[in-house]
Design a protein around this motif. Structure first.
Motif, PDB file in Angstrom:
ATOM      1  N   THR A  60       7.564  12.642   8.837  1.00 28.65           N
ATOM      2  CA  THR A  60       8.718  13.024   9.652  1.00 28.65           C
ATOM      3  C   THR A  60       9.809  13.603   8.775  1.00 28.65           C
ATOM      4  OG1 THR A  60       8.189  11.025  10.882  1.00 28.65           O
ATOM      5  CG2 THR A  60      10.175  12.211  11.531  1.00 28.65           C
TER       6      THR A  60
ATOM      7  N   LYS B  13       0.849  -1.183   0.000  1.00 25.13           N
ATOM      8  CA  LYS B  13       0.000   0.000   0.000  1.00 25.13           C
ATOM      9  C   LYS B  13       0.888   1.239   0.000  1.00 25.13           C
ATOM     10  CE  LYS B  13      -2.485  -1.242   3.525  1.00 25.13           C
ATOM     11  NZ  LYS B  13      -3.368  -1.073   4.683  1.00 25.13           N
TER      12      LYS B  13
ATOM     13  N   LEU C  16      -0.127   4.215   0.731  1.00 30.96           N
ATOM     14  CA  LEU C  16      -0.494   5.141   1.800  1.00 30.96           C
ATOM     15  C   LEU C  16      -0.688   4.425   3.136  1.00 30.96           C
ATOM     16  CD1 LEU C  16      -2.925   7.713   0.162  1.00 30.96           C
ATOM     17  CD2 LEU C  16      -0.760   8.188   1.298  1.00 30.96           C
ATOM     18  N   SER C  17       0.178   3.471   3.433  1.00 29.54           N
ATOM     19  CA  SER C  17       0.066   2.804   4.731  1.00 29.54           C
ATOM     20  C   SER C  17       0.433   3.804   5.821  1.00 29.54           C
ATOM     21  CB  SER C  17       1.011   1.614   4.771  1.00 29.54           C
ATOM     22  OG  SER C  17       2.333   2.077   4.769  1.00 29.54           O
ATOM     23  N   SER C  18      -0.002   3.507   7.046  1.00 27.66           N
ATOM     24  CA  SER C  18       0.249   4.463   8.128  1.00 27.66           C
ATOM     25  C   SER C  18       1.746   4.620   8.389  1.00 27.66           C
ATOM     26  CB  SER C  18      -0.465   4.011   9.396  1.00 27.66           C
ATOM     27  OG  SER C  18      -0.007   2.725   9.761  1.00 27.66           O
ATOM     28  N   THR C  19       2.497   3.529   8.227  1.00 26.45           N
ATOM     29  CA  THR C  19       3.952   3.622   8.425  1.00 26.45           C
ATOM     30  C   THR C  19       4.553   4.602   7.432  1.00 26.45           C
ATOM     31  OG1 THR C  19       3.677   1.244   8.535  1.00 26.45           O
ATOM     32  CG2 THR C  19       5.872   2.115   9.012  1.00 26.45           C
ATOM     33  N   ASN C  20       4.126   4.486   6.188  1.00 23.07           N
ATOM     34  CA  ASN C  20       4.678   5.376   5.168  1.00 23.07           C
ATOM     35  C   ASN C  20       4.353   6.832   5.456  1.00 23.07           C
ATOM     36  OD1 ASN C  20       6.078   3.660   3.659  1.00 23.07           O
ATOM     37  ND2 ASN C  20       4.663   3.572   1.928  1.00 23.07           N
ATOM     38  N   ILE C  21       3.116   7.062   5.923  1.00 28.54           N
ATOM     39  CA  ILE C  21       2.736   8.444   6.224  1.00 28.54           C
ATOM     40  C   ILE C  21       3.633   8.991   7.323  1.00 28.54           C
ATOM     41  CG2 ILE C  21       0.912   9.900   7.176  1.00 28.54           C
ATOM     42  CD1 ILE C  21      -1.085   8.124   5.702  1.00 28.54           C
ATOM     43  N   ILE C  22       3.863   8.172   8.357  1.00 30.22           N
ATOM     44  CA  ILE C  22       4.730   8.638   9.455  1.00 30.22           C
ATOM     45  C   ILE C  22       6.135   8.916   8.935  1.00 30.22           C
ATOM     46  CG2 ILE C  22       5.815   7.961  11.634  1.00 30.22           C
ATOM     47  CD1 ILE C  22       3.276   6.388  12.270  1.00 30.22           C
TER      48      ILE C  22
END
Lengths: 307, 327
Positions: free
Chosen positions: B31, B19, B21-27
């Motif tokens: 950052t 994905k 736009l996974s949450s890890t990628n967003i973080i």
């Protein structure tokens, strides 16, 4: 060389004198030998010796006063403030630049896009001089027109952040600039170390279902110990030398609140005309480098010889 | 291998779709974006401040883009800004820095590359000892050696003067002008020597390590063909190691351009390098502070290393990684 020579020496009729063997190389190495012996060893010993003499405007090698200079040094408020500042600056900048450097390296190591662009942005301050860094941050932290005023204009009236006018926190103002300049370099060093770690370590931890942060803390960091030690030595050696950053950003002020030892030495030698104190202070600087350097050298090189 | 077996056991599944736009990628990207902003902020503030007029600077919004773009501060910083009674601007410091930089870079690299070559291919008794001293010397704080070097430079300047002046009667008899007093202390040539000395550890290390990695067969073949020390250096080593020379140049150009300490100690006001003059302009206590001019001057001084940095890309990283011992 010696091994390859053995076959030929028997054939040779006359062996040239040892001193003239390899003559060109010896002549070519004269500048290096001069630097090593005369400058690094000679000048250092000269300074250490003269720190025990009553030198004022001129070096006075014949007026031996023992530890007098050192006693006066450690009784002087300005030196004590310098040491305190160096301790605060050094400790914070070690911890912060290693932490920031590591976190950034870990983020960049997650196979992200635009890695080159991001690394270029984070590292560019390192190409700038401390003078430029200091002056840029002096302007940003300007109490009347800088960051503080800008935030107040937006509407946060009580916002107060004026390290350059406040003797209690001025060293943290210098710290912000120092971290900005140097953390990219730490990141590059640690990233290089991280890339050296075997990909299989990651595969194994993924199979075991260990979360990434745990892998970093318990596996990657211990494996990167040599890189951390190198970074530590380099950062510490740099911290002790901090001079131009303070000169440019605060000129040691307000008052003497942001003095550092390197600045103290230069001022005692070239402005206060008290060479003896300057020599004693610089010898203390050398001593603090040795405290870091000797254990490192022992770990790095001593182990190999024995092992 | 292991992944495959795990997948096989838990049923037929294809590779897990990634994905974007996974949450890890967003973080991670979030950052990194914030971090990049922090690193870019001072550069941005410097640029916008330097393009504003003083009335606009006094409004007190350092982040605001200039309403009216003016290049006057840049012109003033380059040619009119004052240090004490001198009002020639930064241009004088710039040319001083150039005159310091060019000979320092050439001489230090020439000497260090030959030393590194001697250490790598022509070891002699004690060469490793000198090299170890050299490397450890890189960690000695400059403050320890600065004063004795002042004396060395002054004394050798006097010595050279005495030797040169010995020829004066002869020269004057022949109708030439005699030699004048020759100074090393307080002159550009003295500073060049200092830069050569303190650039030596890192550059020698750089070249030694590089020349050691050159295949020994090449060296031996040249020896068999009768080439000597200099022959091998100029005909084989030099043409083979151009990349490392570029790395050394990047290292030295940024290092010498950014130097402040040696510039203060070993030169006098007429020969101050750009960094020293910049500091004197910005931190001078006389007159009204012109922050826009100051920022233009700061940017001008930072321009040379920045251009080198952005132009050289990965070579810069290679240089500082090798320069790691310099500290």
């Amino acid at each position: 060389m010696a091994v390859t020579d053995t076959g030929q020496t028997k054939v040779r009729a006359k062996r040239p004198s040892r001193l003239f063997k390899n003559m060109a190389a010896k002549i070519a190495a004269i500048p290096m030998i001069f630097t090593a012996l005369v400058v690094f060893v000679g000048c250092t010993l000269w300074t250490i010796y003269h720190s025990f003499t009553r030198s004022r405007l001129l070096p006075a090698p014949d007026k031996w006063v023992g530890l007098d200079n050192y006693e006066r040094l450690w009784g002087e408020n300005r030196w004590l403030i310098s040491i305190e500042n160096l301790a605060i600056y050094g400790l914070c900048s070690l911890v912060l630049s290693l932490t920031i450097g590591f976190v950034l390296a870990a983020l960049l190591d997650r196979k992200i896009r635009f890695e080159n662009t991001i690394r270029t942005i984070i590292l560019y301050p390192f190409a700038l001089s401390f003078v430029v860094t200091g002056l840029a941050w002096q302007w940003i932290l300007n109490p009347e027109l800088g960051l503080q005023n800008t935030v107040r204009n937006i509407g946060w009236e009580s916002f107060t952040f004026d390290p350059l006018n406040n003797a209690d926190i001025v060293i943290y103002g210098v710290l912000i600039a120092g971290i900005w300049q140097g953390s990219g370099f730490v990141m590059v060093l640690l990233l290089a170390g991280m890339r050296g770690i075997d990909e299989d370590v990651w595969k194994a931890s993924r199979v075991e279902g260990i979360p990434a942060w745990k892998t970093y803390i318990f596996i990657v960091i211990p494996m990167m110990r040599p890189v951390f030690v190198t970074a530590l030595v380099i950062i510490s050696a740099g911290i002790i030398k901090v001079y131009d950053l303070v000169v440019a950003q605060t000129s040691g002020g307000p008052g003497i609140a942001s003095e550092v030892p390197a600045k103290y030495v230069i001022e005692k030698m070239f402005q206060a005309q008290n060479l003896g104190l300057g020599f004693a202070a610089s010898t203390m600087m050398l001593l603090s480098v040795l405290v870091v350097l000797i254990p490192w050298a022992y770990l790095e090189f001593g182990g190999k010889k024995n092992g | 291998m292991v992944d495959a077996t795990v997948n096989a056991l838990s049923g037929p599944r294809g590779p897990k779709p990634k994905k974007a736009l996974s949450s890890t990628n967003i973080i991670i990207y979030g950052t990194l974006f914030v971090v990049c902003m922090y690193y870019l902020l001072p550069l941005y503030v410097m640029i916008v401040t330097s393009l504003k007029g003083m009335p606009e600077v006094r409004l007190g919004n350092i982040f605001g883009p200039p309403v009216e773009v003016t290049f006057q501060p840049w012109v003033k910083a380059w040619s009119e800004a004052c240090t004490g009674i001198n009002c020639e601007g930064l241009s004088r410091g710039f040319w001083n820095s150039v005159w310091i930089l060019v000979p320092s870079v050439i001489i230090s690299i020439a000497i260090a590359s030959v030393s590194g070559y001697a250490l790598a291919n022509w070891r002699f008794k004690g060469s490793e000892v000198f090299f170890t001293i050299l490397i450890f010397g890189a960690f000695i704080p400059y403050q320890v050696m600065i004063y004795p070097i002042v004396i060395l430079l002054r004394e050798s300047g006097e010595g050279i003067t005495a030797v040169l002046k010995a020829f004066n009667p002869m020269l004057e008899a022949m109708g030439f002008e005699g030699f004048k007093t020759f100074r090393l202390m307080g002159s550009l040539s003295g500073l060049v020597i200092v830069h050569t000395i303190f650039g030596m550890p890192i550059l020698t290390l750089l070249f030694r390590n590089y020349f050691t990695s050159v295949p020994e067969e090449l060296f031996k073949a040249a020896r068999v063909d009768g080439a000597g020390f200099w022959g091998i250096y100029f005909r084989i080593m030099l043409p083979m190691s151009l990349p490392i020379f570029v790395v050394a140049m990047i290292l030295q150009i940024t290092g010498i351009w950014n130097d402040f300490l040696f510039g203060v100690i070993y030169t006098k006001p007429e020969t101050y390098p750009m960094t020293v003059q910049l500091n004197n302009i910005v931190n001078s206590v006389q007159g009204v502070k012109e922050y826009n001019v100051n920022m233009a001057a700061t940017l001008l001084t930072g321009l040379v290393p920045l251009v080198i940095y952005f132009a050289s890309g990965k070579l810069f990283v290679r240089g500082i990684a090798a320069g790691a011992v310099k500290g």
